[in-house]
Design a protein around this motif. Structure first.
Motif, PDB file in Angstrom:
ATOM      1  N   UNK A   1      37.615  62.485 -59.963  1.00 34.88           N
ATOM      2  CA  UNK A   1      37.329  63.039 -61.370  1.00 34.88           C
ATOM      3  C   UNK A   1      36.547  62.136 -62.116  1.00 34.88           C
ATOM      4  N   UNK A   2      36.419  61.032 -61.631  1.00 36.38           N
ATOM      5  CA  UNK A   2      35.604  60.057 -62.655  1.00 36.38           C
ATOM      6  C   UNK A   2      34.335  59.840 -62.489  1.00 36.38           C
ATOM      7  N   UNK A   3      33.675  60.434 -61.505  1.00 33.66           N
ATOM      8  CA  UNK A   3      32.350  60.524 -61.204  1.00 33.66           C
ATOM      9  C   UNK A   3      31.523  61.750 -60.864  1.00 33.66           C
ATOM     10  N   UNK A   4      32.479  62.868 -60.429  1.00 33.61           N
ATOM     11  CA  UNK A   4      31.871  63.958 -60.034  1.00 33.61           C
ATOM     12  C   UNK A   4      31.029  65.207 -61.071  1.00 33.61           C
ATOM     13  N   UNK A   5      31.462  64.495 -62.253  1.00 33.71           N
ATOM     14  CA  UNK A   5      30.965  65.365 -63.418  1.00 33.71           C
ATOM     15  C   UNK A   5      29.603  64.830 -64.057  1.00 33.71           C
ATOM     16  N   UNK A   6      29.539  64.443 -65.082  1.00 31.52           N
ATOM     17  CA  UNK A   6      28.233  64.053 -65.906  1.00 31.52           C
ATOM     18  C   UNK A   6      28.169  62.456 -65.577  1.00 31.52           C
ATOM     19  N   UNK A   7      26.860  62.357 -65.763  1.00 29.51           N
ATOM     20  CA  UNK A   7      26.166  61.079 -65.107  1.00 29.51           C
ATOM     21  C   UNK A   7      26.625  60.001 -66.174  1.00 29.51           C
ATOM     22  N   UNK A   8      26.819  60.271 -67.411  1.00 25.83           N
ATOM     23  CA  UNK A   8      27.452  59.329 -68.502  1.00 25.83           C
ATOM     24  C   UNK A   8      28.722  58.968 -67.980  1.00 25.83           C
TER      25      UNK A   8
ATOM     26  N   UNK B   1      32.398  59.271 -53.028  1.00 28.43           N
ATOM     27  CA  UNK B   1      32.307  60.056 -51.863  1.00 28.43           C
ATOM     28  C   UNK B   1      31.239  61.072 -52.359  1.00 28.43           C
ATOM     29  N   UNK B   2      30.598  62.000 -51.291  1.00 32.20           N
ATOM     30  CA  UNK B   2      29.627  62.655 -51.533  1.00 32.20           C
ATOM     31  C   UNK B   2      28.166  62.456 -51.271  1.00 32.20           C
ATOM     32  N   UNK B   3      27.089  63.491 -51.225  1.00 33.50           N
ATOM     33  CA  UNK B   3      25.739  63.306 -50.911  1.00 33.50           C
ATOM     34  C   UNK B   3      24.961  63.810 -52.386  1.00 33.50           C
ATOM     35  N   UNK B   4      24.270  64.813 -51.821  1.00 34.56           N
ATOM     36  CA  UNK B   4      23.142  64.973 -53.045  1.00 34.56           C
ATOM     37  C   UNK B   4      23.736  65.609 -54.176  1.00 34.56           C
ATOM     38  N   UNK B   5      24.879  65.947 -54.024  1.00 33.45           N
ATOM     39  CA  UNK B   5      25.538  66.660 -55.252  1.00 33.45           C
ATOM     40  C   UNK B   5      25.748  65.564 -56.294  1.00 33.45           C
ATOM     41  N   UNK B   6      25.976  64.460 -55.969  1.00 31.99           N
ATOM     42  CA  UNK B   6      26.347  63.334 -57.098  1.00 31.99           C
ATOM     43  C   UNK B   6      25.269  62.112 -57.029  1.00 31.99           C
ATOM     44  N   UNK B   7      23.896  62.481 -56.390  1.00 32.42           N
ATOM     45  CA  UNK B   7      23.027  61.683 -56.404  1.00 32.42           C
ATOM     46  C   UNK B   7      22.429  61.066 -57.536  1.00 32.42           C
ATOM     47  N   UNK B   8      22.399  61.966 -58.454  1.00 33.46           N
ATOM     48  CA  UNK B   8      21.965  61.350 -60.123  1.00 33.46           C
ATOM     49  C   UNK B   8      22.987  60.500 -60.477  1.00 33.46           C
ATOM     50  N   UNK B   9      23.998  60.786 -60.384  1.00 35.67           N
ATOM     51  CA  UNK B   9      25.313  59.940 -60.718  1.00 35.67           C
ATOM     52  C   UNK B   9      25.239  58.337 -60.100  1.00 35.67           C
ATOM     53  N   UNK B  10      24.885  58.583 -58.960  1.00 29.30           N
ATOM     54  CA  UNK B  10      24.615  57.336 -57.820  1.00 29.30           C
ATOM     55  C   UNK B  10      23.658  56.339 -58.422  1.00 29.30           C
ATOM     56  N   UNK B  11      22.559  57.137 -58.718  1.00 31.95           N
ATOM     57  CA  UNK B  11      21.054  56.473 -59.152  1.00 31.95           C
ATOM     58  C   UNK B  11      21.326  55.636 -60.378  1.00 31.95           C
ATOM     59  N   UNK B  12      22.255  56.253 -61.371  1.00 34.77           N
ATOM     60  CA  UNK B  12      22.637  55.723 -62.476  1.00 34.77           C
ATOM     61  C   UNK B  12      23.257  54.609 -62.540  1.00 34.77           C
ATOM     62  N   UNK B  13      24.200  54.349 -61.577  1.00 36.09           N
ATOM     63  CA  UNK B  13      25.147  53.249 -61.483  1.00 36.09           C
ATOM     64  C   UNK B  13      24.589  52.244 -60.855  1.00 36.09           C
ATOM     65  N   UNK B  14      23.759  52.690 -59.655  1.00 38.87           N
ATOM     66  CA  UNK B  14      22.926  51.430 -59.236  1.00 38.87           C
ATOM     67  C   UNK B  14      21.837  50.933 -60.118  1.00 38.87           C
ATOM     68  N   UNK B  15      21.169  51.806 -60.828  1.00 38.35           N
ATOM     69  CA  UNK B  15      20.029  51.172 -61.751  1.00 38.35           C
ATOM     70  C   UNK B  15      20.719  50.316 -62.827  1.00 38.35           C
TER      71      UNK B  15
END
Length: 271
Positions: free
Chosen positions: A94-101, A122-136
């Motif tokens: 519930x903390x990262x599956x929604x909005x990037x922010x 957990x997860x793949x392409x569905x959360x990829x934008x969120x992962x990119x933001x965190x990594x950046x």
């Protein structure tokens, strides 16, 4: 003159180097200071502060109920108990599956307040934008594919994933996407060993397996399971290295008997 040996912290680049030289990566979970200290001093490479704390620490049926505050509490305790091991903390459901922010804010909070060195999502392409933001933002992220316990109600059970070709192909695509997004590693849980080995060989980043065979670049187990503390949980992939349940039970029974018989404390055990 005493010489103090400097203890080098395991880093993401160290894990990549281990893969390059075919040195397997060891990982176990921990949820508290005392256990973390034991694992760290025994030479574990990575300590995962897993949301499995919801199951083995708090007694919930799934990992879903555990909160960000709970995870920060556990990760902070583990961080204080380590000098060498990388501390990898799960972001809870519930903390990262929604909005990037929202995902970014949860990740920053976890890093600032827990002292963890990296996060697992957990997860793949569905959360990829969120992962990119965190990594950046400079936060190391480990992916998690296959059986993803936060999605247990979607799967319906804890069975082996990616046995069918369509799901296997999605897993291959997701793994490459996670690497491209900047993940430093990916956990592969409960998938066929042949597929896990194939994915491991296709990636430059390390894979950590749990129920995924010996073709992965490392292995992880829940420490309570590995130590035989969870008495009734014995899946095929689990090797129990001792039987802590019976050891603690026997010691407790002896203590109770000594107290009842007035054998404890004796004259040498009082002031």
């Amino acid at each position: 003159m005493s010489v103090h040996k400097t203890i080098k912290r395991v880093t993401t680049s160290a894990l990549r180097d281990m893969k390059a030289r075919n040195e397997k990566i060891s990982m176990l979970t921990s949820y508290d200071y005392s256990m973390a200290r034991v694992l760290d001093e025994a030479g574990i490479d990575v300590i995962l502060v897993g949301d499995s704390a919801a199951n083995v620490f708090a007694g919930f049926e799934t990992t879903l109920p555990i909160t960000l505050d709970n995870m920060i509490y556990h990760a902070a305790a583990v961080s204080r108990g380590t000098k060498r091991a990388m501390v990898l903390a799960d972001l809870p459901f519930g903390e990262y599956q929604g909005s990037v922010e929202k995902a970014y804010e949860a990740a920053v909070r976890m890093m600032k307040e827990s002292g963890a060195h990296a996060l697992k999502l957990e997860g793949g392409v569905e959360i990829i934008d969120n992962i990119k933001k965190i990594v950046q933002a400079g936060i190391p992220v480990c992916g998690h594919l296959g059986l993803t316990p936060q999605s247990i109600y979607k799967f319906g059970d804890f069975g082996v994933r990616a046995k069918e070709e369509a799901e296997a192909e999605k897993l291959r695509t997701d793994a490459l996407a996670l690497q491209e997004a900047g993940c430093f590693a990916v956990v592969l849980e409960k998938i066929p060993a042949k597929l896990a080995e194939e994915v491991s060989q296709s990636l430059e980043i390390p894979t950590i397996g749990i129920g995924a065979g010996n073709g992965c670049d490392g292995q992880v187990l829940v420490v309570n399971d590995m130590l035989g503390m969870t008495k009734d949980f014995k899946p095929k992939f689990l090797r129990q290295y001792t039987n802590i349940y019976d050891i603690i039970s026997t010691a407790t029974a002896e203590y109770v008997a000594d107290v009842k018989s007035k054998n404890y404390p004796n004259e040498n055990e009082q002031y």
